[in-house]
Scaffold this active site. Structure first.
Site, short mmCIF file in Angstrom:
data_model
loop_
_atom_site.label_atom_id
_atom_site.label_comp_id
_atom_site.label_asym_id
_atom_site.label_seq_id
_atom_site.Cartn_x
_atom_site.Cartn_y
_atom_site.Cartn_z
N SER B 265 52.08 67.08 50.05
CA SER B 265 53.24 66.64 49.28
C SER B 265 54.42 66.52 50.23
CB SER B 265 53.56 67.67 48.19
OG SER B 265 54.91 67.58 47.81
N ARG B 304 34.10 20.41 33.34
CA ARG B 304 34.76 21.26 34.37
C ARG B 304 36.08 21.74 33.81
NH1 ARG B 304 34.35 19.25 39.64
NH2 ARG B 304 32.32 19.06 38.63
#
Lengths: 439, 439, 439, 439
Positions: B265, B304
């Protein structure tokens, strides 16, 4: 292909490190001003942070192990700070403080980029709204021809949408412009009773608002930002969808501007693909996928989240970049759009006047009452369909109708340009609202 | 920080271009074999494709305008092919054919990476299941202590889950291993009546299945792939959640292995954060966000898609990379997990024997019938709570209970290790199923 | 309006209670067979469970407070069981056991409903594929006209998609057909060493598979079910999208069957809205929204989840009901679809032969080499566009082309019906695959 | 079990029909006022609409076929209107106009419900913040103990979050309070040039804002509403997560209030499940699933959407109902929460003073400089761990420390209550902000 390059730069590793250094510099200065740390040390830290040329790749490589980029950042920044000032680097802060504040600073820059493009897009729409205000086309509902509109009205509705989004972007700018400083557990314990003063000074240094309380695990502002960008992406998807549909070969009402290398087909030389709106549609989908991620990540544990907050680090840049990409593409498409009034007219006439039946009914109804008018027009419509004819000659030849309306009146009632209702009013309104905002 | 580097490499621009070239080479060879194009030209194309050193950045820069990377790819490949053979490059194919097939080849490689890590993770779980099969801990339901289990059983349930996911990964491998070749509109028109033979030969060249019909806009296989990876990500999230909860300081039942630079930390030196599972949780969230994107994009237009297909290009690599990242992190966490049986025992005893009340009731019920047994044990429980005592001494001192059960019997009934039901059976079953799969 | 009524019935409160009672009956019988409880008591419980007429509303009202419907269910069932058998109700089970097993039984019924409708839809597509195999239309890619196809081919590709989904539905049926029995913490502690035998017997009673281990918090099977339904919903969205686009007034290629009260407009009498596919599109969106919910809920805590599992109770019924609704709507649309070959032909001819340029180039190339052929055809195309003429007369009048091809050859090369490649082959393949599956 | 009953009532079929009738009445009155239709007919329609007792089930049955509830609604309303006034029912409007406006009216009612509950929840949090402002507990980050906080601070941060959400709810109220009236294609064609005046009058009748332009397919307001509710749901999930974690038996820091029939276990009599927060967590997941649905549906076609808009009809009610359900559950949990300061203190002491090491270092550093202080304290920490002792006695016995700090100073430095930084300030700030809003 889908992301905005300008926004990608804002969220690149280098820029992120730079923004965290901006935080560390501002924090030192704030603490110097409040008297938490010596002024000289504050200045030494700020100077080092602003001039540091850190090894970004190494910081991120170590981040993967540390679980946060702030730890290596602070380590390497500290190494750059001279003498005793070292001990005051990152004083009172926790990893999340520079990371969140850097995110805020990045978000503001990205919002500025978006706003610029959004203005350009609104400008393009206002131009179409003005110039095409009389270009009649068919309005379509549920995929079916409905009643006539003009292309100017379509553009005006896009404009009204974008004007509201401009207001919204500015609101988001304000929502997210808050500093973050809470220390290890959100109490600013190591700043004793000077914490709130430091937060206020820090916010002032950065031109951000004082958040009141730390917001390490209360992510409503971040959620609101993500949600707002989602609404923007959805708004762009609406415009892209309209353009995409109008570019269908079968409709041919608009085409994207020709440009070398753009929109061709590897197999079919006759094709001209609407590349920009197609990419825009993709980009909006990619952007929207980030929104539930950010909202779902709001369920953050206690005083620092175990996973939800960290996911924002990837989700927010993606959300900004794809939203920006969609915006660039919609702008590319709409600003250069070639408009084909002839095709619009041809499509409008495809059903040979039937969409105007309502208009004739209304006119005729003034003379003989609506029920009888409706019956006469309905019969004329059926004859037109049966005889494969336009509605106009059938009506002109209809004695029962001609008994009450002149040929001119019939012709006028069946003229699409004469049945546009409030179209011009709505266009004017959209233009006026936009101009009022921009002034 | 969340993505698998190995998988990112598979989906990098360079690798994508290389896989499209693998398609173009195989296509030429297939057409040569079938006799659609001259054998010598086929070989010339294949050789050029396999040895081409194309400018990847330029291809992607042009892709952004072309709307597809296949058009610049074919252009630059053609430039590398000598003489007349040029005209047969990409013969009969459409842009989507190399792009989809390249995606398939990438997906297969990525699935192999995932499978390797998944085996390693299953291996680690099987080790825990075996070694910790008797390590008693409390089972928790709805955040509350329920009945005793062993940590080996928990690991065995993870193992059973992962074993099923291994089977599933292999199924996905098969689902997605199909070639794509349909030509401009899915008819293979320019191959006349030789299309199907070319498709079959192409599939053979690539070690893929013949799809039967082209699948340009029928994306069920891609959807199934995405969905399957989503289930894998969800499975990893389950394991990461369990580990994350067990690492809570308050529980302290497991910790991730210590490593320099990991889990510290920036503010609190006493902390050891479970970095791997926290990053894993984030990565699973990022992965899961891609799944609805891919499924939502299945609504593809005609022959498509105008946006849905293209979104896959960004979504699938992200899905693979984040799933792979989550897997690496869970593996990193679970493989090196430090297990603290003492803490497990301490937590188990927190409620001072109450979870075993049911066990004693059952034993006592054999002698005096359940209703009366229930009443006696219930009263003992209430006394234990009131007196802030363990349940055992209260029961030992209870004349009504002692009249029917010996001290040994009472002690045994309240021993967590004696009330584990099918725990060992389930562990054996999970191990056996896993070993059967791996053999 | 979007949900399948038949599936709503399967997941209604009454049906859910009934299925939990089926579990309780089967559990009692299984425990009777194994000898865990007296055979007579087992039969008494089973009889009561099968004939109980419980107050469903009261059960659900109490569920809201209890947090689970199983607790009031067991309470009221116990009240129905005579004498000493009462004590063996729900013996060894935990709330999640009847709830999960009931969900499995409901899912199986719902999958059967889906399968029936899916077969009907596939049947309708196979009919279109067969009957319209020569109905020429334009293939469309990226919203643009590409090359000719036939409507039969489009239907055949839908059919191939649906055939794969039929296989998938049967796989899902197997995946989810597992019993759940683990007891309070997944150890079956109160069944001593007879737990596994009871699970096996229970599974047999219900016609389900023995899961090996309990799966209270390992939700991969549920995730796979949700994911599979998502792929089905996405597949239906593809078909609905195609139909929706073809029904555009501008295309007019298909219309949904006329039915009283269906598809009209409150304002425009000439409209005929494609109601079924529009509702289908909505329903697929609603269905797909449930998938990330279920996958995201897989991160379940320890031995019973604190929220994620419970969310399945609402998400799975919604997913099934909306998927079923979408399927019914697509079936309603496709089965009764009116097909307009004349409109298809008209649209095909909109670009006046240009899509066939590639075909002519190929033919001409056989005589004079492709490069020269390409140049000649390209010039002819430009002339046709400039003169606003069909391509055919321009080519017939072109001396350079006529020098190498007869008028018949030119006409044939520009005939869409002659440039369909593997269309018939693909149709046959889709039909054969479907028939093979159904036989 | 997850939805708010009050909100379900607002969105029930009956209420929806009633709100559409409110629109039709207001439309008639507006048109009467403007002079579009005769005043007497307007009143006749309005009266009929307000007193009509339509057959809701029949309307919805016909809706399924018509694709919209407005068509049967108008039909049956017309049947109720006497004489010639019939012809002016729904005059100038399209189906979407009453449906959207009814949705707006429902949304406003639902927002009022949410606001009421949100105020009650904020009130409960403000009470905890005030009463527990000195109740020390451990702050937890990344699942690990960090530094001390107080439970009052945790409640104050919830309160700050909820206060911002109250502001947000009021903003949403304004955002969505707009009328919809555009007619068939958004031009109000059949109202000639009186359209805008009718819209203005309609809005006035309903107490809504005039939208300027119709917004049939520009759904940013709806998107913003959905997004805002999503942020609220995410905010509730944060609080529910905290409570859920604190109720873990291992922590035992809070429990939900005892109530008959609530939170028991069907298998384990000693359990007390935190039913409300568990249901709340589920409800937030269910709510959040609707947000991407609504945003994704914004891509609406032309002048009326073909599926996206219709999906809102199911998504918005679900979103409101689940958000409301989550809110009720969080309120139920938090308002009655039993707080256990002793357990909080016990957990805080679990690491025997280590979280206070930083505090001691700071104190000692004032005397001997931070580096030396850090080394001494670090050594003391290691000794405490090695000797399994509290940090305090180790430090008191440490000569090097005692040389600079008195026993009192050491004790004070290691007192959690003395290292709370700005805790009280933050609590005061949250309370003040909330009170300022409510006044």
């Amino acid at each position: 292909m889908f992301a905005s390059p300008a926004i990608l730069r804002i969220f690149a590793g280098e820029a992120f490190v730079r923004q965290m250094l901006v935080f560390e510099a501002a924090l030192a200065r704030a603490e110097g001003r409040v008297g938490v740390i010596p002024a000289a040390d504050a200045e030494a830290i700020a100077t080092a942070a602003e001039s540091a040329n850190l090894d970004v790749e190494r910081i991120f490589a170590e981040s993967a192990r540390a679980g946060t980029p702030a730890i290596p950042l602070v380590k390497y920044l500290t190494a750059e700070v001279p003498g005793d000032a070292k001990r005051y680097v990152h004083w009172g802060a926790t990893s999340q403080d520079p990371i969140d504040t850097a995110m805020v600073l990045q978000a503001r820059e990205a919002l500025d980029i978006l706003e610029g493009d959004l203005q350009r897009l609104a400008q393009a729409c206002s131009r179409h709204a003005e110039q095409q205000r009389e270009t009649v086309m068919i309005g379509r509902t549920l995929q079916q021809h409905a009643l006539p509109i003009t292309f100017g009205l379509k553009a005006a509705r896009w404009l009204a949408l974008l004007t509201r989004q401009l207001v919204e972007l500015r609101r988001l700018h304000e929502v997210i412009s808050v500093a973050q400083l809470g220390g290890a557990a959100g109490t600013l314990a190591s700043l004793s009773d000077q914490g709130p003063a430091v937060v206020a000074a820090l916010a002032e240094e950065l031109g951000l608002a004082d958040p009141g309380l730390p917001w390490h695990t209360e992510r409503d502002r971040v959620g609101a930002l993500a949600a707002g960008l989602g609404v923007l992406a959805g708004s762009l998807a609406k415009i892209a969808t309209d353009v995409s549909l109008m570019t269908q070969t079968d409709l041919g009402e608009v085409t994207e501007a020709v440009e070398a290398g753009k929109g061709g087909s590897s197999a079919m030389p006759h094709k001209r693909n609407p590349v920009d709106v197609i990419m825009a549609v993709s980009a909006t989908k990619l952007a929207l996928a980030q929104v539930p991620l950010v909202l779902g990540a709001m369920a953050q544990e206690h005083e620092r989240a175990a996973g939800g907050w960290q996911a924002e680090w990837a989700a927010l840049p993606a959300l900004f970049a794809y939203t920006g990409g969609a915006l660039e593409r919609v702008l590319g498409s709409v600003a250069g759009l070639e408009i084909h009034p002839d095709a619009m007219r041809r499509n409008l006439e495809l059903t040979r006047g039937l969409p105007l039946a309502e208009s004739l009914t209304t006119q005729l109804g003034l003379a003989i009452g609506r029920p009888q008018a409706y019956a006469l027009v309905q019969a004329a419509c059926e004859r037109a369909v049966a005889e494969d004819s336009d509605l106009l000659p059938v009506c002109l030849a209809d004695q029962a109708i001609a008994a009450h309306l002149s040929a001119d009146q019939i012709t006028q009632a069946l003229d699409p340009a004469g049945y546009l209702g409030a179209t011009q009013h709505f266009i004017d309104r959209a233009l006026a609202d936009y101009r009022a905002l921009e002034d």
